[in-house]
Design a protein around this motif. Sequence first.
Motif, PDB file in Angstrom:
ATOM      1  N   GLU A 158     -21.493 -70.775 -37.996  1.00  0.00           N
ATOM      2  CA  GLU A 158     -21.508 -71.810 -39.033  1.00  0.00           C
ATOM      3  C   GLU A 158     -22.315 -73.025 -38.610  1.00  0.00           C
ATOM      4  N   ALA A 159     -22.328 -73.311 -37.305  1.00  0.00           N
ATOM      5  CA  ALA A 159     -23.105 -74.444 -36.793  1.00  0.00           C
ATOM      6  C   ALA A 159     -24.578 -74.089 -36.622  1.00  0.00           C
ATOM      7  N   GLY A 160     -24.936 -72.826 -36.829  1.00  0.00           N
ATOM      8  CA  GLY A 160     -26.323 -72.402 -36.707  1.00  0.00           C
ATOM      9  C   GLY A 160     -26.759 -72.101 -35.281  1.00  0.00           C
ATOM     10  N   LEU A 161     -25.817 -72.013 -34.359  1.00  0.00           N
ATOM     11  CA  LEU A 161     -26.154 -71.737 -32.960  1.00  0.00           C
ATOM     12  C   LEU A 161     -26.292 -70.245 -32.679  1.00  0.00           C
ATOM     13  N   LEU A 162     -25.385 -69.445 -33.198  1.00  0.00           N
ATOM     14  CA  LEU A 162     -25.373 -68.006 -32.916  1.00  0.00           C
ATOM     15  C   LEU A 162     -26.341 -67.309 -33.865  1.00  0.00           C
ATOM     16  N   ARG A 163     -27.454 -66.884 -33.321  1.00  0.00           N
ATOM     17  CA  ARG A 163     -28.481 -66.233 -34.140  1.00  0.00           C
ATOM     18  C   ARG A 163     -28.587 -64.741 -33.868  1.00  0.00           C
ATOM     19  N   THR A 164     -28.236 -64.306 -32.660  1.00  0.00           N
ATOM     20  CA  THR A 164     -28.302 -62.884 -32.334  1.00  0.00           C
ATOM     21  C   THR A 164     -26.948 -62.419 -31.833  1.00  0.00           C
ATOM     22  N   GLY A 165     -26.541 -61.260 -32.299  1.00  0.00           N
ATOM     23  CA  GLY A 165     -25.307 -60.681 -31.792  1.00  0.00           C
ATOM     24  C   GLY A 165     -24.179 -60.594 -32.789  1.00  0.00           C
ATOM     25  N   CYS A 166     -24.383 -61.032 -34.001  1.00  0.00           N
ATOM     26  CA  CYS A 166     -23.313 -60.935 -34.986  1.00  0.00           C
ATOM     27  C   CYS A 166     -22.935 -59.485 -35.256  1.00  0.00           C
ATOM     28  N   ALA A 167     -23.927 -58.597 -35.255  1.00  0.00           N
ATOM     29  CA  ALA A 167     -23.663 -57.173 -35.512  1.00  0.00           C
ATOM     30  C   ALA A 167     -22.794 -56.572 -34.406  1.00  0.00           C
ATOM     31  N   GLU A 168     -23.042 -56.970 -33.155  1.00  0.00           N
ATOM     32  CA  GLU A 168     -22.230 -56.449 -32.050  1.00  0.00           C
ATOM     33  C   GLU A 168     -20.772 -56.857 -32.196  1.00  0.00           C
ATOM     34  N   LEU A 169     -20.539 -58.097 -32.580  1.00  0.00           N
ATOM     35  CA  LEU A 169     -19.161 -58.557 -32.768  1.00  0.00           C
ATOM     36  C   LEU A 169     -18.490 -57.849 -33.942  1.00  0.00           C
ATOM     37  N   HIS A 170     -19.245 -57.601 -35.012  1.00  0.00           N
ATOM     38  CA  HIS A 170     -18.680 -56.864 -36.146  1.00  0.00           C
ATOM     39  C   HIS A 170     -18.303 -55.444 -35.744  1.00  0.00           C
ATOM     40  N   ARG A 171     -19.133 -54.806 -34.905  1.00  0.00           N
ATOM     41  CA  ARG A 171     -18.810 -53.456 -34.431  1.00  0.00           C
ATOM     42  C   ARG A 171     -17.536 -53.457 -33.593  1.00  0.00           C
ATOM     43  N   LEU A 172     -17.391 -54.462 -32.747  1.00  0.00           N
ATOM     44  CA  LEU A 172     -16.173 -54.550 -31.923  1.00  0.00           C
ATOM     45  C   LEU A 172     -14.937 -54.750 -32.777  1.00  0.00           C
ATOM     46  N   THR A 173     -15.000 -55.664 -33.732  1.00  0.00           N
ATOM     47  CA  THR A 173     -13.830 -55.900 -34.589  1.00  0.00           C
ATOM     48  C   THR A 173     -13.526 -54.668 -35.434  1.00  0.00           C
ATOM     49  N   ALA A 174     -14.561 -53.928 -35.841  1.00  0.00           N
ATOM     50  CA  ALA A 174     -14.325 -52.687 -36.592  1.00  0.00           C
ATOM     51  C   ALA A 174     -13.631 -51.651 -35.716  1.00  0.00           C
ATOM     52  N   ARG A 175     -14.023 -51.570 -34.424  1.00  0.00           N
ATOM     53  CA  ARG A 175     -13.350 -50.646 -33.506  1.00  0.00           C
ATOM     54  C   ARG A 175     -11.878 -50.997 -33.357  1.00  0.00           C
ATOM     55  N   VAL A 176     -11.581 -52.284 -33.251  1.00  0.00           N
ATOM     56  CA  VAL A 176     -10.190 -52.723 -33.105  1.00  0.00           C
ATOM     57  C   VAL A 176      -9.417 -52.442 -34.381  1.00  0.00           C
TER      58      VAL A 176
END
Length: 191
Positions: A158-176
Amino acid sequence: MGHNGTTREPAGRGTARGEGVYVGAAETVIDRNWVADVRAAVLCSLGLLVLVVLLDLANGTLGRARLALWAGLSVLLYVVLHPARVTAGPGWLAVRGLVRRRHVCTGLLTAVRHNEGVADRLVLCDSLGNRVELDPQVLVDNPLLLHRLDRGARDAREAGLLRTGCAELHRLTARVDGAAARGVFEASDLR
């Protein structure tokens, strides 16, 4: 840079730790499998030591030099097998190995990378230049740790800092989420 302001509470509240620091139980989340992993590493290294010493005794070749060699090999095996301890609190995630502790501010994440290879590694970098590597399975096995990381990553996005890696986190949360759903179905015999 420490996170003393986010993890310490005034004396009298929270749970006492070995260093005299009071940490609120609801604030800090710890890898719940770490103790069992340390126990397994110790048992593997001791098992190797006992096995090679017994073989040397059976052959009649055990001496001080060989015992020191086998003990050194056993210690080396423990160092290789020692698991990193992952903890998280509001706005931070820390990984502690045998020698040092590394941490990132999850609200200031700039990159999340998933390195696949012999051992999967999740690499987190923040805007302060901090970097940690951890096994993503630790986050899958400990949904509260993943929740802390995800909450901070959302703030960084939301602050515009995280530009790469959102897909990896979504995959992890989907696994959980998938593992949690399977657990509910298995517990209720709805396989």
